[in-house]
Design a protein around this motif. Sequence first.
Motif, PDB file in Angstrom:
ATOM      1  N   LYS A 321     -67.901 -57.130 -61.081  1.00 14.46           N
ATOM      2  CA  LYS A 321     -68.972 -58.102 -61.252  1.00 14.46           C
ATOM      3  C   LYS A 321     -68.505 -59.486 -60.800  1.00 14.46           C
ATOM      4  N   PHE A 338     -76.161 -65.786 -64.245  1.00 15.62           N
ATOM      5  CA  PHE A 338     -76.318 -64.680 -63.303  1.00 15.62           C
ATOM      6  C   PHE A 338     -75.090 -63.785 -63.347  1.00 15.62           C
ATOM      7  N   VAL A 340     -73.627 -60.782 -60.720  1.00 17.35           N
ATOM      8  CA  VAL A 340     -73.809 -60.135 -59.428  1.00 17.35           C
ATOM      9  C   VAL A 340     -72.924 -58.895 -59.373  1.00 17.35           C
ATOM     10  N   VAL A 484     -78.517 -66.416 -54.933  1.00 21.45           N
ATOM     11  CA  VAL A 484     -78.287 -66.065 -56.337  1.00 21.45           C
ATOM     12  C   VAL A 484     -78.966 -67.081 -57.247  1.00 21.45           C
ATOM     13  N   ASP A 490     -78.707 -60.217 -57.145  1.00 19.49           N
ATOM     14  CA  ASP A 490     -77.639 -59.628 -57.952  1.00 19.49           C
ATOM     15  C   ASP A 490     -76.859 -58.560 -57.199  1.00 19.49           C
TER      16      ASP A 490
END
Length: 648
Positions: A321, A338, A340, A484, A490
Amino acid sequence: MRFSTGYHAFVVLALLAGGVDRVSSVLYGDEQYGDIEGGRFWAFTSAGIAIVNPESCSVEKTITKGPDGSFLPSQWYDGIYMEKQTSLKASNDRRSLSHPEKEAGLVMINSGITVEDGHENPGGGTGEVYTISADPKDYDNAVKSVVKVGGRPVHSYGVYTRNEFWTHSDLTGEFFVISLDDLDGHSGDPVAAKVAEAHHGKLLWDENSHLERHGFATSTGERFLFVIDMEEKKQIGAYNFTDDLGFLPYPNYCQGLHAISYSEKNNHVYTECTAGGGTLEFDVSNPDNPVFVHQHKEATGALYETPDGYAVLAADKGGNKLHVFKPNGTGEKSSIDFVVDVPGHPSTPTFYPKSGGALNPSSYIACMPLTENTNKNNMDVSGSGELKCDYYGCSQATTADDVASGVCLYDATSERNLQEATLEDMTAVENGEAPFGNACAHCTNPDHFDEDGVCVCTPFCGSCADPNYDASQTGVRCVDLGDVFDNGLDETVLIKGAGAVKQGSPYAYSPQCGFGRTYRTSKRGGIYSASVAHIPFNSLQIINMKTQEHKCAVPLPGSPDRVIYVPPQPSQHTGVVKSISEGLSGGGIAGIVIGSLAVMGIITLVVSWRGGGGASHSDGIDHPSNTVGAIKEPGDSAVDVNEGNMIA
């Protein structure tokens, strides 16, 4: 500030009123030079140094000998590129990106070989720092000094605001400081980053005035955040965060800190727990007395501030991540806005500025080389391509398919040792009884027992599996940070074919046939990012960050450990240098690079103000590069994967 006219001059403009108190990313100390195009990537390998031209995708020069004619180290740790600065005041731009005295730059790097002479660390050996001239005129005698420091110096930093190189010795738990004014030795007493025991650690320093005098250091084995006086070069505080953790689910939970980053937006420090625990956030508005703010248990990883200071990123290698921390007010916990997905165990990101750069927050492409295990003998035997075994998990095989996929069976009474069977256990093995289950078929053959009547159930598991690498489905992953922040993207773009690295060797405390942590370094130079690779061959893998495409794989003469970007030097007269001016870190500084042509005393100034931004893929789909018919081995020409042909 003086400007070099022998090759190029740099004019630095402040775009914000008094824009010198800048927001800038946490520093190794040479990130700023990535904004200058036309330089070379230096790959540090087991055979020495290979200097790579990213445009021609070729090795232009190799350096193999030190000052006394001996061979260079066969292993390397961290290093950086440095230029001696003439103006070090906080009120001036400290990223002058020039050669103030027409001096060439320096590459300063830690040797990965410990010399067992006990000079700095009796009983633990001595580390060495190599200082190498970046001037092409010096290539035949490039090594200027070798300084002895504490053993196993891994992480290093170019504190250019002080014209100093700081390196951390893991064997002494101290920083050794080398002044650019005296390259023949380290200055004064080492700076302790420990209370009682030496461990691996990192340094945080920053350019802004708030931390002009203060730095912070971590130790992976002690629950302290260390406060460093960068001027006096000594530890002035050690904040014990044990009580801030509350209940400890296991004894070594967050047993220390590793990665560390800083945000000027809230004057907070972010630190990565070791052995679990997520990220700890501290208020350092009073840098002498850190205050614990929050434990982000759900987010961990190597921490990096974006070049514009808009956010702090955590590249979570184990969790695949990229966590995005948004700094809030001083004393308030940051929010994780966020997350991703970055499959493939991402390593350190590099940042490429899109159109707008410093005036457009978070207008960057972040690219991360992947470190995943590509040994097919550690993958699902069914052919799905699913990885079954690596540093993050490879234990307790229960079926024959598990064993065939390289999963280990460990002794339940001693989880570091592989499960063994004796001749007396043959019946239990054949019947699939505990503790063998269906994972010990290897020991149904009497020929697999040693002279003592002992057989290992899974001798070819984990890192003991036969190597059979396939890097075709891995490489580098990139993400448009603007997408993002603006649209909640993501997913990342996979740049396939950009190589892979062999997995880290197990530590002394690792399970049998286990893995160590795997690292893969990369650096940006202009539009390119270069990362080291061992698979499919020893190489420097170069990607175009602007287009997010694989440019080429440059074969190297040895196994690479590190890569450093070196901008053009004053003695190079190869043409006009360009700068990606919108990408200068600091939120308020943009550089205009001026090239010079000395003809009849006339200097032609060429200003390159690159705009338009780069094409990026935001559809979350993997974008493989064009394929080339044959894989070239070291010594052959480089493979240009976009043109589909060979580069001489």
